[in-house]
Design an enzyme around this catalytic site. Structure first.
Site, PDB file in Angstrom:
ATOM      1  N   PRO A 166     -19.483  48.828  30.842  1.00 19.59           N
ATOM      2  CG  PRO A 166     -20.168  46.595  30.668  1.00 19.59           C
ATOM      3  CD  PRO A 166     -20.695  48.008  30.645  1.00 19.59           C
ATOM      4  CB  CYS A 167     -15.247  50.354  28.088  1.00 22.69           C
ATOM      5  SG  CYS A 167     -14.537  51.280  29.446  1.00 22.69           S
ATOM      6  CG  HIS A 168     -14.243  46.138  32.574  1.00 18.92           C
ATOM      7  ND1 HIS A 168     -15.264  46.975  32.975  1.00 18.92           N
ATOM      8  CD2 HIS A 168     -14.599  44.898  32.988  1.00 18.92           C
ATOM      9  CE1 HIS A 168     -16.188  46.276  33.611  1.00 18.92           C
ATOM     10  NE2 HIS A 168     -15.814  45.014  33.627  1.00 18.92           N
TER      11      HIS A 168
END
Length: 283
Positions: free
Chosen positions: A250-252
């Site tokens: 989850p780089c968001h």
């Protein structure tokens, strides 16, 4: 009056400890004492926040360390023991679902992999999910199917790539359904097996991102400090930008220190939508 650490802060500290001591034995009682909790309470709290048990998290950290050791050590056996595994058989038992390939294959660079892909419509746009027979290697969003296929081929230029034939394998259907349900706001982000090629640093960043609780965010500097390299904020940003498996890694959840969303390779609207969905699910 001193500030009392929150449960999330306590568990985050233990995650940091596990990452830096994964090559050592890590008894549950020792980890619980590090968190200042009873073993029973620690086990329950850890799993509720991180999504896996302390043992599963420690094993995953050892496997990430193994990936770096496989590049650095002169032999596979030496890399296995240097990473903290006391038995080669334990590594091979786990490699299919976690490492993504056998240690020897990973050491060879993974060339010759066979990748199948499917593109589906989701609430935040077209999504491609691609996998080897060992796990997911590509989850990306795009505005056209052609662009997604081109990006997959660019990511894995040496692999044999083709559309997945119907009927899809049962396991692949389960992965796709889990991702779709998550994007529909029906369940938390799934913990799915990955088969990705990366540097040891990228893997360290991506594994850390998976420990950030859904609905929360951290800055690039906080992530850099979390992996034990506080001056590597720019390198962390690059690792986020090259993440081939959105959602599962989850780089968001990484933003600027100012609170701005910063960049997102699939567009800020998608990043905002993902964060809003996670916050609503966690509420």
């Amino acid at each position: 009056m001193p500030t009392v650490p929150t449960p999330t802060t306590r568990i985050q500290s233990v995650c940091d400890y596990i990452r830096t001591h994964s090559h050592e034995p890590l008894p549950l009682a020792q980890l619980a004492a590090t968190a200042g909790l009873s073993p029973f309470h620690f086990q329950r709290t850890f799993k509720s926040i991180v999504g896996v048990t302390p043992k599963q998290f420690a094993d995953s950290c050892r496997l990430e360390d193994l990936k770096g050791q496989l590049r650095a050590q002169p032999s596979v056996t030496g890399a296995i023991y240097q990473a903290g595994f006391n038995s080669g058989s334990r590594v091979y038992e786990r490699s299919g679902s976690h490492l993504g390939m056998t240690p020897g294959q990973y050491r060879a660079g993974g060339a010759g992999a066979s990748i199948s892909w499917v593109i589906a419509e989701t609430p935040i746009g077209r999504m491609m999910m691609a996998a080897t027979d060992r796990g997911l290697c590509f989850i990306q969003f795009g505005d056209s199917d052609e662009a997604l296929v081109a990006e997959l081929r660019n990511e894995y230029p040496k692999a044999q790539i083709e559309p997945m034939r119907e009927p899809y394998p049962r396991q692949f259907n389960l992965w796709m359904n889990a991702l779709t349900r998550h994007l529909n706001g029906e369940q938390p982000a799934p913990d799915l097996p990955l088969d990705v090629r990366a540097t040891a640093f990228q893997m360290k960043v991506w594994r850390y991102l998976q420990s950030i609780p859904a609905g929360t965010t951290q800055s690039y500097s906080e992530v850099a400090a979390g992996i034990g390299q506080p001056t590597a904020a720019r390198a962390v940003a690059r690792a986020c930008a090259t993440n081939p498996v959105s959602i599962v890694v989850p780089c968001h959840r990484v933003i600027r220190g100012s609170g701005d969303l910063a960049g997102y390779r699939w567009g800020l609207d998608r990043k905002r939508a993902l964060l809003d969905r996670e916050k609503n699910h966690a509420a």
